[in-house]
Enzyme design. Structure first.
Site, PDB file in Angstrom:
ATOM      1  N   TYR A 173     -43.065 -13.541  25.866  1.00 17.04           N
ATOM      2  CA  TYR A 173     -43.189 -13.162  27.151  1.00 17.04           C
ATOM      3  C   TYR A 173     -41.825 -13.137  27.663  1.00 17.04           C
ATOM      4  O   TYR A 173     -41.682 -12.556  29.068  1.00 17.04           O
ATOM      5  CB  TYR A 173     -44.115 -14.106  27.777  1.00 17.04           C
ATOM      6  CG  TYR A 173     -43.679 -15.696  27.864  1.00 17.04           C
ATOM      7  CD1 TYR A 173     -42.814 -16.056  28.473  1.00 17.04           C
ATOM      8  CD2 TYR A 173     -44.404 -16.436  26.741  1.00 17.04           C
ATOM      9  CE1 TYR A 173     -42.388 -17.610  28.278  1.00 17.04           C
ATOM     10  CE2 TYR A 173     -44.018 -17.616  26.670  1.00 17.04           C
ATOM     11  CZ  TYR A 173     -43.147 -18.339  27.417  1.00 17.04           C
ATOM     12  OH  TYR A 173     -43.077 -19.723  27.421  1.00 17.04           O
ATOM     13  N   HIS A 177     -42.364 -23.621  26.820  1.00 18.07           N
ATOM     14  CA  HIS A 177     -43.228 -24.514  27.567  1.00 18.07           C
ATOM     15  C   HIS A 177     -43.526 -25.789  26.968  1.00 18.07           C
ATOM     16  O   HIS A 177     -43.193 -26.792  27.416  1.00 18.07           O
ATOM     17  CB  HIS A 177     -44.515 -23.749  28.004  1.00 18.07           C
ATOM     18  CG  HIS A 177     -45.474 -24.832  28.485  1.00 18.07           C
ATOM     19  ND1 HIS A 177     -45.289 -25.447  29.799  1.00 18.07           N
ATOM     20  CD2 HIS A 177     -46.799 -25.151  28.210  1.00 18.07           C
ATOM     21  CE1 HIS A 177     -46.479 -26.072  30.245  1.00 18.07           C
ATOM     22  NE2 HIS A 177     -47.576 -26.036  28.959  1.00 18.07           N
ATOM     23  N   ARG A 209     -35.868 -22.811  31.996  1.00 18.30           N
ATOM     24  CA  ARG A 209     -36.298 -23.440  30.910  1.00 18.30           C
ATOM     25  C   ARG A 209     -35.599 -22.582  29.826  1.00 18.30           C
ATOM     26  O   ARG A 209     -36.422 -21.722  29.337  1.00 18.30           O
ATOM     27  CB  ARG A 209     -37.906 -23.611  30.916  1.00 18.30           C
ATOM     28  CG  ARG A 209     -38.688 -24.455  29.809  1.00 18.30           C
ATOM     29  CD  ARG A 209     -40.170 -24.167  29.867  1.00 18.30           C
ATOM     30  NE  ARG A 209     -40.305 -23.089  28.975  1.00 18.30           N
ATOM     31  CZ  ARG A 209     -41.453 -22.226  29.493  1.00 18.30           C
ATOM     32  NH1 ARG A 209     -42.288 -22.537  30.263  1.00 18.30           N
ATOM     33  NH2 ARG A 209     -41.503 -21.088  28.451  1.00 18.30           N
TER      34      ARG A 209
END
Lengths: 361, 325
Positions: free
Chosen positions: A271, A262, A258
């Site tokens: 992160y 998100h 990705r």
């Protein structure tokens, strides 16, 4: 059989086209016409253009929360491209390319993310369920659709999508297990994009691949390069053919990434490291498919630029239409809870309408 | 006409509808070869084959989720949850999908499915086998919930449930599965979902109940009648959407309201019924609307369960207090 040749337990992953768009396993390349490959590539471009516009519009406060697809277009488009019209597609929520291939309009998709339920009212001929935000629960619907096809004696196949995080949820294991027992004509397709919001793939399971979760269910499983349009297509084609022939379910793990967040509510810099993202940008499915097409003399950089501009303009136009017509009708909230509106809902609706009318006065 | 108990009526009705409509499929844990732990599906696999009546692996979420997919793709699944206390793993499917598919798709996809399960307790069963789930299910928009109290009603209501285009939970009171037999017509008939039944007319007090307690309340009503208290007893039959008009009309006549149920008191179905009475018949009331229910405790193991469940004496005592208020 690809599933025999590429064993996830041995870390073998199917790749047909490498990150530079070179065909590395010509004998495995699916039988797709040049026109069809170009057509699928264009859906990948439209998927990315729709993403780009949705993100811009969200930043302008015009679009609401949106889940971007960038980086996963080959997995999405390549998997759905195998299906025929009467096959069923059961989405999770990050498969825009697949939905477009299945025949859902961008207008429906934008309308949904705009916050209107009519965005999930697909035309009669589009056999797709609405997106499923409760993770992995949709795989049991895929199982049920497939079971119904089988019990009715029809040879339609169902594909059910899930993410890497979803493989940790009970529904995933249950669906695989049931499908194996009943030999259901279903393909479970994992888009392993390496992150469940912020949680890394390694935190989901000690297993070295997600495809190997097929082993315990007694069904074939295969890991494919999810950014390779041909590998995805080939694995899904084999799985769909097996399912259609009554040979049961398959688990496919598309190994992808990705590149975006998100959803628009998330900040991936919290992160993951930029270096990791750079590595995956070099494996971009659109970049490599474009390079393949250009090398084949089927496409050019100029055509590409023009096509992207056209799709971005189209996406904006579609969104403007959604903005103009996308407000929900009050009665609909009450009307579709049951086939016939029960008395207590009629009362609640009417009381609210009376309140609103009084307020207007 | 044949004399049938409740569980044999469920079996007869499934048979009846499977013969009539080939879209009906029946499945769950132990329902195929064995014919169900209560024998509700006995003989169906033999008669209709393993495609239309079959055993599943153990996973209630998958059983219900599979029913969702089947219903969308043209079947009329009737899934069995073996005991109501095993329903909880399926709750995500029920809340997130079963209840809202029609609404989420603005009517494009609908779920004509039935989830059957035993309901309630009082049969000295194991732990987790005596649950009353009316509130847990009744709070979710989009579901229909039916609880029959007699074999005759069970057939008419189950046929309505299977033919309904909305998902229906069919809760079968296990205490009266074999408690008595009744004449059940062989022919086709339906009883509408959403309609209560006045099982005893009276003037003194309205008593609403359902399921196994209908019979205990009727016994209590006979005791009270001997004392000159003439209770009106309503079998609610459908928990969602329930028959509001029947309750309100009766309370307007009697001025007193009692609801009797097995489920726990707090946030139980009785609270909702009393809210309705307060909203719609407040000025007719001559006594506080009252609940006779289970305690707010975990249902005791079999040695102590009789303290939890009401008998006719306790029900009569509760009704007497309301009448003498």
């Amino acid at each position: 059989m690809l599933t025999k040749r590429f064993d996830p337990l041995k870390g073998e992953m199917l790749q047909i086209m490498d990150a530079e768009g070179r065909i590395v396993a010509p004998e495995l390349k699916p039988d797709l016409s040049d026109e069809r490959v170009l057509e699928l590539y264009k859906v990948m471009l439209l998927t990315r253009a729709a993403d780009t516009k949705a993100l811009q519009l969200q930043r302008q406060g015009r679009m609401l929360t949106y889940a971007p697809n960038t980086g996963q277009e080959a997995a999405q488009v390549g998997s759905a491209a195998v299906l025929r019209e009467t096959d069923w597609l059961v989405p999770a929520f990050r498969e825009l390319g697949a939905w477009l291939v299945k025949g859902v309009s961008l207008e429906h998709i934008y309308l949904y993310w705009y916050g209107n339920e009519w965005g999930s009212h697909f035309p009669e001929n589009v056999r797709m369920l609405p997106i499923s935000i409760p993770i992995a629960s949709q795989l049991n619907h895929a199982l049920g659709l497939a079971m119904a096809s089988k019990l009715k004696g029809e040879d339609d196949v169902t594909i059910g999508y899930v993410g890497d995080g979803g493989t940790s949820i009970g529904d995933f294991s249950e669906a695989l297990n049931f499908a194996g027992v009943f030999s259901a004509p279903v393909v479970f397709f994992i888009q392993n994009n390496q992150y469940a919001i912020s949680v890394k793939r390694a935190v989901q399971t000690k297993a070295s691949t997600l495809a190997q979760k097929a082993v315990a269910a007694g069904i074939p499983g295969i890991q494919v390069d999810g950014n390779d349009l041909f590998a995805v297509y080939a694995a899904v084609e084999e799985a769909v053919n097996r399912a259609r022939a009554g040979e049961g379910p398959t688990l496919i793990e598309a190994y992808t990434y990705r590149l975006g967040a998100h959803t628009t509510s998330d900040d991936p810099t919290k992160y993951r490291e930029d270096d990791e993202v750079l590595v995956w940008q070099a494996r971009d499915p659109i970049k490599r498919t474009k390079e393949y097409l250009i090398a084949q003399g089927l496409w050019s950089a100029e055509q590409d630029e023009a096509q992207v501009a056209e799709y971005e303009a189209y996406a904006l136009e579609v969104f403007r239409k959604v903005e103009e017509t996308g407000e929900p009708q009050l009665e609909d909230f009450f009307k579709y809870t049951y086939r016939d509106m029960p008395e207590h809902l009629k009362e609640q609706y009417q009381e609210y309408v009376q309140y609103l009318e009084g307020k207007v006065k | 006409m044949a004399l049938m108990n409740l569980v044999s009526t469920v079996n007869h009705t499934l048979d009846h509808e499977m013969a009539r409509d080939e879209r009906v499929v029946v499945f769950g844990e132990d329902v195929g070869v064995e014919g169900g732990v209560f024998r509700a599906t006995v003989g169906l696999q033999k008669k209709y084959g393993p495609d239309r009546c079959f055993d599943t692996p153990l996973a209630e979420g998958a059983i219900v989720g599979m029913a969702v997919g089947m219903a969308i793709n043209g079947l009329r699944p009737v899934a069995e949850i073996q005991f109501s206390g095993f329903m909880y793993p399926a709750y995500n499917q029920i809340v997130s999908h079963v209840a809202r598919m029609r609404n989420r798709t603005r009517g494009r996809l609908t779920l004509p499915l039935v989830i059957r399960m035993p309901h309630g307790g009082g049969i000295k069963a194991l732990e987790h086998h005596s649950e009353s789930l009316e509130s847990i299910l009744g709070h979710i928009p989009g579901l229909k919930i039916v609880v029959p109290s007699t074999p005759y009603d069970a057939k008419g209501l189950l046929l309505s449930a299977i033919r309904d285009d909305d998902p229906v939970f069919f809760l079968e009171p296990s205490k009266i599965y074999r408690a008595f037999r009744q004449e059940v017509p062989e022919e086709d008939y339906t009883i509408p979902i959403g309609k209560a039944k006045i099982v005893r007319e009276g003037e003194a007090v309205t008593v609403v109940t359902w399921g196994a307690y209908v019979h205990d309340v009727m016994k209590a009503a006979e005791q009270l009648a001997a004392e000159g208290i003439d209770a009106e007893v309503i079998d609610l039959r459908t928990i969602a959407p329930f028959d509001r008009a029947a309750i309100v009309e009766s309370v307007k006549k009697t001025g007193r309201f009692v609801v009797v149920h097995e489920a726990m008191k707090t946030f139980g179905p009785g609270a909702e019924l009393i809210a309705l009475v307060n909203e719609k018949a407040f000025l007719y009331l001559e006594a506080p609307p009252t609940r006779l229910t289970g305690f707010d405790i975990t249902i005791p193991l079999p040695r102590g369960e009789h303290h939890y469940f009401l008998d006719a004496d306790r029900i009569a005592a509760g009704i007497r207090d309301v009448v003498n208020f």
